[in-house]
Design a protein around this motif. Structure first.
Motif, mmCIF file in Angstrom:
data_model
loop_
_atom_site.group_PDB
_atom_site.id
_atom_site.type_symbol
_atom_site.label_atom_id
_atom_site.label_comp_id
_atom_site.label_asym_id
_atom_site.label_seq_id
_atom_site.Cartn_x
_atom_site.Cartn_y
_atom_site.Cartn_z
ATOM 1 N N UNK A 218 0.888 -1.172 0.000
ATOM 2 C CA UNK A 218 0.000 0.000 0.000
ATOM 3 C C UNK A 218 0.918 1.212 0.000
ATOM 4 N N UNK A 219 0.624 2.195 -0.851
ATOM 5 C CA UNK A 219 1.542 3.319 -0.984
ATOM 6 C C UNK A 219 0.810 4.572 -1.446
ATOM 7 N N UNK A 220 1.516 5.684 -1.329
ATOM 8 C CA UNK A 220 1.017 6.995 -1.724
ATOM 9 C C UNK A 220 2.014 7.616 -2.695
ATOM 10 N N UNK A 221 1.548 8.587 -3.468
ATOM 11 C CA UNK A 221 2.420 9.342 -4.350
ATOM 12 C C UNK A 221 2.468 10.777 -3.859
ATOM 13 N N UNK A 222 3.639 11.399 -3.983
ATOM 14 C CA UNK A 222 3.803 12.789 -3.566
ATOM 15 C C UNK A 222 4.471 13.578 -4.691
ATOM 16 N N UNK A 223 4.420 14.889 -4.551
ATOM 17 C CA UNK A 223 5.087 15.765 -5.516
ATOM 18 C C UNK A 223 5.697 16.944 -4.787
ATOM 19 N N UNK A 224 6.700 17.515 -5.418
ATOM 20 C CA UNK A 224 7.371 18.691 -4.876
ATOM 21 C C UNK A 224 6.787 19.930 -5.536
ATOM 22 N N UNK A 225 6.563 20.951 -4.736
ATOM 23 C CA UNK A 225 6.075 22.222 -5.276
ATOM 24 C C UNK A 225 6.714 23.371 -4.523
ATOM 25 N N UNK A 226 6.693 24.520 -5.159
ATOM 26 C CA UNK A 226 7.248 25.719 -4.537
ATOM 27 C C UNK A 226 6.112 26.511 -3.894
ATOM 28 N N UNK A 227 6.361 26.971 -2.674
ATOM 29 C CA UNK A 227 5.389 27.792 -1.955
ATOM 30 C C UNK A 227 6.130 28.992 -1.377
ATOM 31 N N UNK A 228 5.474 30.142 -1.457
ATOM 32 C CA UNK A 228 6.096 31.344 -0.921
ATOM 33 C C UNK A 228 5.475 31.667 0.434
ATOM 34 N N UNK A 229 6.326 31.688 1.439
ATOM 35 C CA UNK A 229 5.903 32.142 2.757
ATOM 36 C C UNK A 229 7.122 32.719 3.470
ATOM 37 N N UNK A 230 6.846 33.619 4.388
ATOM 38 C CA UNK A 230 7.883 34.373 5.090
ATOM 39 C C UNK A 230 8.785 35.130 4.122
ATOM 40 N N UNK A 231 8.191 35.537 2.975
ATOM 41 C CA UNK A 231 8.907 36.341 2.003
ATOM 42 C C UNK A 231 9.882 35.586 1.120
ATOM 43 N N UNK A 232 9.914 34.250 1.241
ATOM 44 C CA UNK A 232 10.842 33.457 0.434
ATOM 45 C C UNK A 232 10.132 32.243 -0.146
ATOM 46 N N UNK A 233 10.720 31.695 -1.224
ATOM 47 C CA UNK A 233 10.203 30.474 -1.834
ATOM 48 C C UNK A 233 10.807 29.261 -1.145
ATOM 49 N N UNK A 234 9.938 28.279 -0.845
ATOM 50 C CA UNK A 234 10.351 27.051 -0.175
ATOM 51 C C UNK A 234 9.812 25.848 -0.951
ATOM 52 N N UNK A 235 10.564 24.766 -0.965
ATOM 53 C CA UNK A 235 10.100 23.523 -1.587
ATOM 54 C C UNK A 235 9.304 22.743 -0.553
ATOM 55 N N UNK A 236 8.078 22.388 -0.892
ATOM 56 C CA UNK A 236 7.200 21.606 -0.023
ATOM 57 C C UNK A 236 6.855 20.289 -0.711
ATOM 58 N N UNK A 237 6.506 19.292 0.069
ATOM 59 C CA UNK A 237 6.046 18.009 -0.455
ATOM 60 C C UNK A 237 4.572 17.874 -0.157
ATOM 61 N N UNK A 238 3.790 17.508 -1.176
ATOM 62 C CA UNK A 238 2.335 17.399 -1.055
ATOM 63 C C UNK A 238 1.860 16.077 -1.654
ATOM 64 N N UNK A 239 0.615 15.713 -1.367
ATOM 65 C CA UNK A 239 0.001 14.508 -1.938
ATOM 66 C C UNK A 239 -0.318 14.742 -3.411
ATOM 67 N N UNK A 240 0.125 13.835 -4.247
ATOM 68 C CA UNK A 240 -0.146 13.932 -5.678
ATOM 69 C C UNK A 240 -1.601 13.587 -5.993
ATOM 70 N N UNK A 241 -2.157 12.612 -5.268
ATOM 71 C CA UNK A 241 -3.547 12.187 -5.443
ATOM 72 C C UNK A 241 -4.269 12.305 -4.106
ATOM 73 N N UNK A 242 -4.759 13.496 -3.756
ATOM 74 C CA UNK A 242 -5.457 13.633 -2.479
ATOM 75 C C UNK A 242 -6.706 12.749 -2.458
#
Length: 166
Positions: A32-56
């Motif tokens: 049993x497994x999940x898929x994730x993806x990397x995305x850029x999010x801007x907070x605290x005035x800077x861009x950060x790489x976050x990991x999120x669910x690919x198939x919520x």
């Protein structure tokens, strides 16, 4: 080996995945497994790489005895480990399985795709979407994500992918 997408309540994917691994019998479930993806999010005035669910709202199940899987999932629901409202077991077609593997690799994680926007369309220069722009259903430039339309049974399964424009 067959893959199935098991619908669940968004936000509870990790819990459902762990419950399946603990309680579904070995002949019915290999993994049993999940898929994730990397995305850029801007907070605290800077861009950060976050990991999120690919198939919520989906947990993927792998089985070499798929005829046993539906009964095992129903049994799991009866044991009250998983809420049964709206839960479905959807077979993943071989073509879709290959597309997901090509995008995510063995780590089951899709890296960020970098590219540019021309005439309202995203063109990837690097990353998993390079050369696969036809999978993009729409792009949200503000959130820096692309919605992919992967075919799952009769309906499309929305998947998310991170994009970086530069």
């Amino acid at each position: 080996m067959s893959w199935y997408a098991l619908t669940c309540e968004p936000g509870r994917e990790e819990w459902v995945k762990d419950s399946c691994k603990r309680h579904l019998p070995a002949p019915a479930l290999e993994d049993a497994f999940l898929f994730s993806y990397e995305r850029m999010k801007k907070y605290l005035g800077q861009w950060h790489a976050d990991t999120c669910r690919m198939f919520p709202g989906y947990v993927f199940l792998q089985s070499s005895c798929p005829e046993l899987l539906p009964e095992a999932v129903v049994h799991l629901q009866r044991m009250s480990f998983i809420s049964g409202r709206g839960m479905q077991l959807i077979p993943v077609e071989e073509g879709t399985k290959k597309q997901i593997r090509a995008l995510c690799g063995e780590r089951r994680h899709m890296a960020l795709s970098r590219g540019s926007v021309r005439d309202g369309r995203f063109f990837a220069v690097s990353g998993p979407l390079a050369g696969r722009e036809n999978l993009i259903a729409r792009v949200d430039l503000h959130k820096r994500v692309a919605v992919l339309n992967l075919r799952l049974a009769e309906s499309g399964l929305p998947a998310w992918a991170g994009i970086d424009i530069g």
